[in-house]
Design an enzyme around this catalytic site. Structure first.
Site, short mmCIF file in Angstrom:
data_model
loop_
_atom_site.label_atom_id
_atom_site.label_comp_id
_atom_site.label_asym_id
_atom_site.label_seq_id
_atom_site.Cartn_x
_atom_site.Cartn_y
_atom_site.Cartn_z
N LYS A 1 -16.86 -19.21 1.42
CA LYS A 1 -18.29 -19.12 1.71
C LYS A 1 -19.13 -18.51 0.60
CE LYS A 1 -18.17 -18.93 6.71
NZ LYS A 1 -18.35 -18.01 7.84
N GLY A 11 -12.03 -5.39 1.00
CA GLY A 11 -13.47 -5.13 1.06
C GLY A 11 -13.97 -4.22 -0.05
N ARG A 64 0.82 -1.22 0.00
CA ARG A 64 0.00 0.00 0.00
C ARG A 64 0.85 1.27 0.00
NH1 ARG A 64 -5.32 -1.75 3.64
NH2 ARG A 64 -6.30 -2.89 1.94
C1 3PG Z 1 -8.79 -2.52 4.54
O1 3PG Z 1 -7.71 -2.80 5.07
O2 3PG Z 1 -9.49 -3.33 3.95
C2 3PG Z 1 -9.22 -1.08 4.59
O3 3PG Z 1 -8.20 -0.29 5.08
C3 3PG Z 1 -10.48 -0.90 5.37
O4 3PG Z 1 -10.31 -1.21 6.71
P1 3PG Z 1 -11.56 -1.51 7.62
O5 3PG Z 1 -12.13 -2.82 7.17
O6 3PG Z 1 -11.08 -1.54 9.06
O7 3PG Z 1 -12.56 -0.40 7.40
#
Ligand code: 3PG
Ligand code: MG
Length: 396
Positions: free
Chosen positions: A197, A377, A36
């Protein structure tokens, strides 16, 4: 969407609040994967070279609105400085003093890093006053945190209502790659979805089947689909309560004209442990009491052959329990095939998600796909077809 990028920002002499995602894996105080930071560095360098005063902010882990020394961003200042090859001043807060004093001391081209935005409840609550307090530091806002763009938080969304907002280079690259993969891809498009899943990937499967011509399902989630069709999967991981749903998903795919590909053979074992004795069997012959832990070689060989027919590939989720050899075999073999097809110029390949990135790194091909997203996510929500709040506010 029309994105405002750094090309539209007159940066010289401006104070720029840069939302980064420095939420990186740390073990014993050391960053174990600097992807990152490495990908963020060009945006900071560009802004700094153009004479902006760069004020970097980010969240780190989940301190739940309270200061927590174990979740300080301080160690990231050093890592950031190392990646940039220029100094980074650390501010012990992200709003008020001492952040204000650090920002006031910046000269053109200099960089500072503010403390974890999640030390304040206003961040996750997307409170307007907190967003305004962050905005007070700057003349412009640049969001380079695609991987946090699924969060409607003050530093990812709210602050864009207080300042002119732009996409950073990493945000731009992510969005461009994702658009090439799904918004206006070259067809035929194949999606490979793995992982354990079905329950976490229902929206994703439904969205993908409407957009791709071929949907390959692997990983333990394939077991649920197989079992729902009457295949005996022994003691394999599966979601017994989702058989109806699995059949609905398959019927939906058929209605959309999307071909679903399930494993035709499997690598099975009686025990799930490294180097456990394995039996490779046709999918209809999984021994009673054993577990499917990887898709079999015939499944991968068929996929390999078909890669030549696809122009675009989207990949999320490993095909087997890749962290535990020998159950990494199918994922690694497919990763190599995708890399070869991509390098040969025939295929555009876009992959993402934490496990997928780890599997591609394990296979040694992380840099040989067209694009690998550093997001977890956010990448999933994007594949689900959702509007990401942190992206929506950058639309001009
Ligand atoms: C991640 O690492 O997926 C993002 O930085 C989001 O983090 P979070 O799931 O704690 O919001
Ligand atoms: Mg996370």
């Amino acid at each position: 969407m029309a994105l405002r990028t750094l090309d539209h920002l007159e940066a010289r002499g401006k104070r720029v609040l840069l939302r980064a995602d420095l939420n990186m894996p740390v073990q014993d105080g050391r960053i174990t994967d600097t992807t990152r930071i490495d990908r963020l560095a060009p945006t900071i360098r560009e802004l700094s070279d153009k004479g902006a005063r760069v004020i970097v902010c980010s969240h780190f882990e989940r301190p739940k609105g309270k200061p927590n020394p174990a979740m300080s961003l301080r160690p990231m200042a050093e890592a950031l400085a190392a990646a940039l090859g220029r100094p980074v001043v650390f501010a012990e807060t992200c709003v008020g003093e001492p952040a204000r004093a650090v920002v006031a001391g910046l000269r053109d081209g200099e960089v500072c890093l503010l403390e974890n935005t999640r030390f304040h409840p206003g961040e996750e609550e997307n409170e307007s006053e907190f967003a305004a307090a962050l905005a007070l530091h700057a003349d412009a806002y640049v969001n380079d945190a695609f991987s946090a763009a699924h969060r409607a938080h003050a530093s990812t969304e709210g602050v864009a209502r207080h300042l002119p907002a732009y996409a950073g280079r990493l945000m731009q690259a992510e969005l461009e790659a994702l658009a090439l993969a799904l918004t206006h891809p070259e067809r035929p498009v194949c999606a490979i979805v793995g992982g354990s899943k079905v329950s976490t990937k229902i929206d994703l499967l439904n969205n993908l089947m409407a957009r791709v011509q071929v949907l390959v399902i692997g990983g333990a989630m394939a077991n649920t689909f197989l079992a729902a069709q009457g295949v005996r999967v022994g003691r394999s991981l599966q979601e017994h309560s989702l058989h109806d749903l699995a059949r609905e998903i398959l019927a939906g795919a058929q209605d959309s004209g999307c071909e679903v590909v399930l494993p035709v053979d499997a690598v099975t074992a009686q025990e799930f442990r490294p180097q456990a004795p394995i039996r490779t069997v046709p999918i209809a012959e999984v021994p009673d009491g054993s577990m499917i832990l990887d898709v079999g070689p015939d499944t991968v060989a068929a996929l390999e052959r078909r890669l030549a027919d696809f122009r675009t590939l989207v990949w999320n989720g490993p095909l087997g329990a890749f962290e535990t050899p020998p159950f990494d075999a199918a994922t690694t073999r497919l990763a190599h095939a995708v890399a070869r097809a991509t390098q040969g110029g025939r295929l555009r390949s876009v992959a993402g998600g934490g496990d997928t990135v780890a599997a591609l790194r394990h296979a040694g091909v992380l840099d040989q796909l067209t694009y690998v997203s550093a997001a977890g996510g956010a990448f999933l929500e994007w594949l689900e077809g959702k509007t990401l709040p942190g992206v929506a506010v950058l639309d001009s």
